[in-house]
Design a protein around this motif. Structure first.
Motif, short mmCIF file in Angstrom:
data_model
loop_
_atom_site.label_atom_id
_atom_site.label_comp_id
_atom_site.label_asym_id
_atom_site.label_seq_id
_atom_site.Cartn_x
_atom_site.Cartn_y
_atom_site.Cartn_z
N ASP A 163 67.93 58.35 79.69
CA ASP A 163 67.69 57.59 78.47
C ASP A 163 66.63 58.28 77.62
OD1 ASP A 163 67.06 54.06 77.77
OD2 ASP A 163 67.76 55.73 76.55
N TRP A 164 67.08 59.31 76.87
CA TRP A 164 66.14 60.12 76.12
C TRP A 164 65.32 59.28 75.13
CZ3 TRP A 164 65.49 64.86 77.80
CH2 TRP A 164 66.55 65.52 78.43
N LEU A 165 65.95 58.28 74.54
CA LEU A 165 65.26 57.55 73.48
C LEU A 165 64.63 56.26 73.96
CD1 LEU A 165 67.87 58.07 70.64
CD2 LEU A 165 65.82 59.38 71.10
N GLY A 166 65.10 55.76 75.10
CA GLY A 166 64.60 54.47 75.55
C GLY A 166 63.58 54.55 76.66
N ILE A 179 63.20 56.37 64.94
CA ILE A 179 63.90 56.23 66.20
C ILE A 179 63.80 54.79 66.70
CG2 ILE A 179 64.00 56.97 68.59
CD1 ILE A 179 64.77 59.30 67.11
N ASN A 180 62.58 54.27 66.80
CA ASN A 180 62.50 52.90 67.33
C ASN A 180 61.30 52.11 66.81
OD1 ASN A 180 60.29 53.93 68.60
ND2 ASN A 180 60.93 53.39 70.67
N GLN A 181 60.86 52.45 65.59
CA GLN A 181 59.69 51.78 64.97
C GLN A 181 58.41 52.01 65.75
OE1 GLN A 181 62.13 48.68 64.44
NE2 GLN A 181 62.54 49.96 62.66
N GLY A 182 58.37 53.03 66.57
CA GLY A 182 57.12 53.37 67.21
C GLY A 182 56.73 52.41 68.32
N LYS A 183 57.70 52.03 69.12
CA LYS A 183 57.37 51.16 70.24
C LYS A 183 57.76 51.84 71.54
CE LYS A 183 59.81 47.57 68.26
NZ LYS A 183 59.69 47.18 66.87
N ASN A 184 57.37 51.26 72.64
CA ASN A 184 57.98 51.62 73.91
C ASN A 184 57.93 53.11 74.21
OD1 ASN A 184 59.39 51.21 76.30
ND2 ASN A 184 61.35 51.58 75.31
N GLY A 185 56.75 53.68 74.11
CA GLY A 185 56.65 55.09 74.46
C GLY A 185 56.45 55.98 73.26
N LEU A 186 56.68 55.46 72.05
CA LEU A 186 56.50 56.28 70.86
C LEU A 186 55.35 55.78 70.00
CD1 LEU A 186 60.16 56.97 69.71
CD2 LEU A 186 58.66 58.41 71.03
N GLU A 187 54.39 55.14 70.62
CA GLU A 187 53.26 54.65 69.83
C GLU A 187 52.45 55.81 69.30
OE1 GLU A 187 53.62 53.75 72.99
OE2 GLU A 187 54.21 51.66 72.95
#
Lengths: 310, 318
Positions: free
Chosen positions: B177-180, B264-272
Motif C-alpha cells: 500500500d504505497w499511498l496508504g 495524495i491524502n490531505q497530509g494525513k496518515n504518514g504524510l504530515e
C-alpha cells in the motif's frame, strides 16, 4: 601548442566509453519519461478497456481514443477553469514585470542609502514558505473592503470589478495580488542582477539630456532588458499557472478557481477512475509544456539568471 | 569632465539631492524625478510589507495568543508560550510532521540534489543529444505539482498502479500500500518530488558548470587526472557560489513541501508536514489561529537559516 597534443588521442580512445554513456543515458531517460508516457497512455484508453483488461495491458478491441478527454473537457467544464487561470496569470505577469523592473531600475541605476536593504527585503520575501504568512493573510483578505462596481460578463464567465462580495477574499484580484507581491521579490532579484550590467552612464547622460526617470525606465532601460524580461515572463507565467496553494486557501467559490486547484477538487467528483484522472492531468499539463517547448531558451535563461551571478 | 551637471530644463533643481555616481562626478535629480523614484520603490515596498512582512510579524504575535478567529483579539487572549509548550509536548502530530520535513530535507540533500548534480556533470560535454537528455530531465519541472501528484498516483496506486501490477502485488494478501501505509507513503511522495527536483538542480548546476574556466580542466587532463578526480578536486571547489545556491534551494524546497502530500491524502496518515499542519489548524477544520501561528513560527525560524545564508552570499558581492 598543447591543443594538438590533447585532441588527437581523445577521439580514438573515448569511443567505447562514449557509447556506454549514451546507453546509460538513454536507459535513464526512458525510465524518467515513463511516468508521463504512462499517464498519456492511460488517458487514451477507454474505461471499458481497462475495466476488462486492467491497466497493465495493451490496447483492447476498442483501441485508443480521446473519449476521456472529451468527457473531462465537457463534464468538468474545463474551458472556464482555463479562463480563470488566464485571467489571473496574464495581468499578474505583466504587473509583476512592471513593478519589479521599476524597483530594479531604481536600485541599480541610482545610488542611495537603503538600496541594498530594499533588495534584501524583496528577495527574502520570496524565499519564505507561503504557509508562514497564510494565517494572518487569510484574515487580512477577509477584512479588506473592496468596492463592488459591477462585473464584466462573457457568457457564463463573470469577472467582478473588483469584488462580488465587498472583500478581497475569494476574488480574482485577490489571487492576482498575492502572486504579484510574492513573485515581485524573485523578479526584482533577477532583474536587478541583469540591470547591474547596464552601465550607469546611459542613465546619467539621459538625465543630462533632460529626460525624466520614467521616460528613461520605459524608453531606454526596459528595451535593453528584453532578454531578461522575456525569460522572466516565461518563468512567471509557469509559476503562476502551476500554483496551487494560494487559490486553495484564498478562494472558496469552486467555479472561480484556477485550473490547478480546480483539478484537485474535481478528484472524486468527476474523476471516478484513473483514465479520467490521467486525461485531466494531461489537459492541465499541456499549456506549460507548450510554453516550455516553444520558449525553452527563455525558460532556462530565467532560472539560471536567478541563481547564478551574471 | 564637468564636476557638476545640471539638467537643461525649466524646473530648477532647488534642494536637489546630490546623487553620487561613484566616480567623483555628481548630478542633480529634480524634485519631480526624486518623487517618481520614491513612488517606484515605495509602492512596491509598501505592498511587500503589508502582504508579506506584516503577516510574518503577525504570525509571531498571534502565536502568543489563544485567538480562535471569533470576535476581536484582546489582551485576554495573550497566553505567552503555552502554545509552544503544547506543540512540543502534547500535540501528537507535531513531531511526526517535523520528522517528515527533516526526512524530506535529508532525501533531497543526499539523494535528489546529488543526482541532479551527477546528471549535470554527465551532460556537460560536447556530445550529440545532450539537449534532448536535458529536456527530458527538465520536463517535470514545468508541470504543476498537482499534475506530478496525479501522474505518480497512476504509478503508486495499490490496485491499479503500474508498479504493483508489474510486481503482481495487487491482491489483498500481498498488497504494497504505497499511498496508504504510513511507513512507506512518505517515500512514494519523495520519489514523486525528486522526479521534479532533480531536473531543477540539474539545470542550475549545468549553467554554473559552463562558467568554469576550461583551462582548469585542460590543465588537469594534461596532468593525468581522470574525470572523477577532476570534478572533486577542481571543479567542485571552484563552483562554491553555485554550491551554496543549490544548497539553499534544496533546503527551501524541503521546507516548502506541501502540494504533493496534500493532493495524495490531505497530509494525513504518514504524510504530515509542518506546512500542512499550519493550514489544517488555522483554516480548514478548526480555527485555532493562535496555535496554527505557533507552528508557522517554527517553520519561519527554520527557514531563516537558508534565507540568511542566501542573502549574505548574494548581497555580499555588490
Amino acid at each position: 601548442m598543447s591543443a594538438v597534443a590533447v585532441t588527437a588521442p581523445r577521439r580514438i580512445a573515448v569511443r567505447p566509453a562514449r557509447l556506454a554513456l549514451h546507453a546509460f543515458l538513454l536507459a535513464v531517460v526512458a525510465a524518467w519519461i515513463f511516468p508521463l508516457f504512462w499517464a498519456v497512455y492511460s488517458s487514451l484508453r477507454p474505461v471499458s478497456d481497462t475495466i476488462q483488461n486492467g491497466y497493465l495491458s495493451f490496447p483492447g478491441s476498442a483501441g485508443l481514443s480521446l473519449v476521456n478527454y472529451q468527457t473531462v473537457w465537457n463534464n468538468a467544464e474545463l474551458p472556464y477553469f482555463y479562463l480563470n487561470t488566464l485571467v489571473i496569470a496574464v495581468p499578474a505577469v505583466i504587473l509583476t514585470l512592471i513593478i519589479a523592473s521599476m524597483v530594479a531600475f531604481a536600485c541599480t541605476q541610482f545610488s542611495w542609502r537603503f538600496n541594498l536593504t530594499t533588495l534584501m527585503i524583496f528577495t527574502a520575501g520570496n524565499l519564505l514558505p507561503p504557509q508562514v504568512i497564510i494565517v494572518p493573510l487569510y484574515r487580512i483578505y477577509l477584512n479588506t473592503p473592496i468596492p463592488v462596481l459591477g462585473s464584466i460578463d462573457i457568457g457564463k464567465f463573470s469577472f467582478p470589478l473588483f469584488s462580488d462580495r465587498g472583500l478581497l477574499y475569494d476574488q480574482y484580484i485577490g489571487i492576482m495580488l498575492i502572486h504579484i507581491v510574492f513573485q515581485t521579490g524573485f523578479a526584482t532579484f533577477v532583474l536587478s542582477n541583469y540591470m547591474k550590467t547596464i552601465s550607469k552612464e546611459i542613465t546619467e547622460s539621459a538625465i543630462v539630456d533632460g529626460a525624466h526617470v520614467l521616460r528613461i525606465w520605459w524608453n531606454i532601460v526596459l528595451p535593453l532588458c528584453r532578454p531578461a524580461l522575456a525569460a522572466m515572463a516565461t518563468l512567471l507565467f509557469t509559476f503562476i499557472y502551476n500554483d496551487f496553494f494560494w487559490a486553495l486557501i484564498l478562494m472558496s467559490t469552486g467555479a472561480k478557481r484556477p485550473i490547478t486547484s480546480a483539478l484537485n477538487n474535481l478528484q472524486g467528483e468527476f474523476f471516478v477512475n484513473y483514465n479520467l484522472i490521467a486525461a485531466g492531468a494531461m489537459l492541465v499539463a499541456i499549456p506549460p509544456i507548450l510554453v516550455y517547448v516553444f520558449l525553452q531558451k527563455q525558460f532556462i535563461a530565467g532560472l539560471t539568471l536567478g541563481s547564478t551571478k551574471g | 569632465m564637468a564636476t557638476s551637471i545640471s539638467p537643461a530644463r525649466e524646473e530648477t533643481p532647488e534642494t536637489g539631492e546630490v546623487v553620487a555616481t561613484g566616480r567623483g562626478r555628481y548630478h542633480v535629480l529634480t524634485r519631480y524625478d526624486r518623487r517618481i523614484l520614491a513612488l517606484m520603490v515605495g509602492i512596491p515596498l509598501l505592498l511587500d510589507i503589508v502582504f508579506i512582512w506584516w503577516p510574518t510579524f503577525s504570525s509571531i504575535l498571534l502565536s502568543l495568543t489563544n485567538y480562535n478567529g471569533v470576535g476581536d483579539l484582546t489582551g485576554d487572549n495573550f497566553i505567552g508560550l503555552r502554545n509552544y509548550q503544547f506543540l512540543f509536548s502534547g500535540y501528537t502530530l507535531f513531531w511526526p510532521a517535523f520528522f517528515h520535513n527533516v526526512l524530506w530535507l535529508a532525501w533531497l540533500a543526499f539523494v535528489a540534489t546529488p543526482l541532479g548534480i551527477f546528471f549535470a556533470v554527465l551532460l556537460d560535454r560536447e556530445m550529440r543529444g545532450t539537449g534532448f537528455y536535458q529536456s527530458v530531465f527538465f520536463l517535470p519541472v514545468v508541470l504543476s505539482l498537482v499534475c506530478v501528484g496525479f501522474i505518480w498516483e497512476l504509478q503508486f496506486s495499490p490496485t491499479d498502479g503500474f508498479i504493483n501490477n508489474v510486481l503482481h502485488r495487487t491482491s489483498s494478501g500481498n498488497i504494497i500500500d504505497w499511498l496508504g501505509n504510513p511507513r512507506i507513503n512518505i517515500f512514494a511522495v519523495l520519489i514523486a518530488a525528486s522526479w521534479r527536483h532533480v531536473g531543477y538542480i540539474m539545470v542550475i548546476y549545468l549553467a554554473g558548470l559552463k562558467s568554469v574556466d576550461p583551462t582548469l580542466r585542460e590543465a588537469a587532463k594534461v596532468d593525468g587526472a581522470n574525470e572523477v578526480r577532476t570534478f572533486f578536486r577542481i571543479v567542485f571547489p571552484v563552483m562554491a557560489p553555485i554550491n551554496v545556491v543549490v544548497a539553499v534551494i534544496t533546503a527551501i524546497e524541503a521546507l516548502r513541501a506541501f502540494d504533493i502530500a496534500f493532493i495524495i491524502n490531505q497530509g494525513k496518515n504518514g504524510l504530515e508536514l509542518l506546512s500542512i499542519l499550519i493550514t489544517n489548524n488555522s483554516i480548514s477544520e478548526a480555527s485555532l489561529v493562535g496555535f496554527g501561528s505557533a507552528i508557522a513560527v517554527v517553520l519561519l525560524v527554520i527557514s531563516l537559516g537558508p534565507i540568511i545564508v542566501f542573502l549574505s552570499r548574494t548581497m555580499r558581492t555588490t
